[in-house]
Design an enzyme around this catalytic site. Structure first.
Site, mmCIF file in Angstrom:
data_model
loop_
_atom_site.group_PDB
_atom_site.id
_atom_site.type_symbol
_atom_site.label_atom_id
_atom_site.label_comp_id
_atom_site.label_asym_id
_atom_site.label_seq_id
_atom_site.Cartn_x
_atom_site.Cartn_y
_atom_site.Cartn_z
ATOM 1 N N CYS A 223 -0.305 7.204 1.196
ATOM 2 C CA CYS A 223 -0.519 6.904 -0.215
ATOM 3 C C CYS A 223 -1.840 6.141 -0.354
ATOM 4 O O CYS A 223 -2.484 5.794 0.638
ATOM 5 C CB CYS A 223 0.644 6.083 -0.761
ATOM 6 S SG CYS A 223 0.714 4.385 -0.121
ATOM 7 N N HIS B 99 5.484 0.198 4.134
ATOM 8 C CA HIS B 99 5.391 1.597 4.542
ATOM 9 C C HIS B 99 5.143 1.642 6.047
ATOM 10 O O HIS B 99 4.595 0.695 6.632
ATOM 11 C CB HIS B 99 4.241 2.284 3.822
ATOM 12 C CG HIS B 99 4.470 2.491 2.360
ATOM 13 N ND1 HIS B 99 3.679 3.320 1.613
ATOM 14 C CD2 HIS B 99 5.396 1.969 1.514
ATOM 15 C CE1 HIS B 99 4.106 3.326 0.362
ATOM 16 N NE2 HIS B 99 5.144 2.500 0.272
ATOM 17 N N GLU C 238 2.925 3.135 7.814
ATOM 18 C CA GLU C 238 1.528 2.922 8.174
ATOM 19 C C GLU C 238 1.153 1.452 8.127
ATOM 20 O O GLU C 238 0.485 0.937 9.029
ATOM 21 C CB GLU C 238 0.584 3.683 7.229
ATOM 22 C CG GLU C 238 0.828 5.152 7.126
ATOM 23 C CD GLU C 238 1.726 5.518 5.940
ATOM 24 O OE1 GLU C 238 2.853 5.000 5.838
ATOM 25 O OE2 GLU C 238 1.284 6.349 5.124
#
Length: 149
Positions: free
Chosen positions: A83, A53, A55
């Site tokens: 998430c 992801h 991040e």
């Protein structure tokens, strides 16, 4: 010190991710002195890695640059609510502030779902600011998924 948003850079990363066929999520990690330390977009398909992801990639790059597993005082700008996996990494890295754009009622882990930072077991709770360029981030996501239907 005057507040400066880096969300436009995160949106650039999200658009680049969409151009690669990835879900358009972008992240930018900013050091306490205001320097951009890392920027990334989703690369889960490209890398065949469900943890790739935006991040996670930005945090990994920031930690590598800092030579540390912790990033105190750093800010993370991300176009979509992190998430649970990403929220856990944010807490572990001791990131000071998280700014995100669009909410994610389906898979979010900050204001929705697991709400990682609200648990007593959270080792670190960053300041969280939501809705930063949220409409633009949401529009990118909606357009991406509309093209695939």
């Amino acid at each position: 010190m005057e507040f400066r948003s880096y969300m436009s850079l995160a949106l650039d990363e999200a658009r680049a991710a969409a151009d690669r066929g990835e879900v358009p999520v972008g992240a930018v990690l900013v050091a306490p002195d205001g320097q951009v330390v890392a920027r990334a977009g989703n690369r889960t398909r490209e890398l065949n890695d469900p943890s790739a992801h935006a991040e996670m990639l930005a945090i990994r790059a920031g930690c590598a640059a800092a030579g540390s597993e912790r990033l105190p005082g750093h800010d993370l700008y991300v176009t979509l609510e992190p998430c649970a996996m990403c929220a856990g990494a944010i807490a572990a890295a001791r990131i000071a502030r998280v700014y995100y754009g669009a909410s994610d009622p389906k898979s979010g882990g900050v204001a929705h779902g697991a709400r990682v930072f609200s648990h007593a077991q959270a080792h670190h709770v960053p300041e969280v600011y939501d809705g930063i360029a949220g409409q633009e981030a949401e529009a990118l996501l909606k357009a991406f998924f509309a093209q695939r239907r």
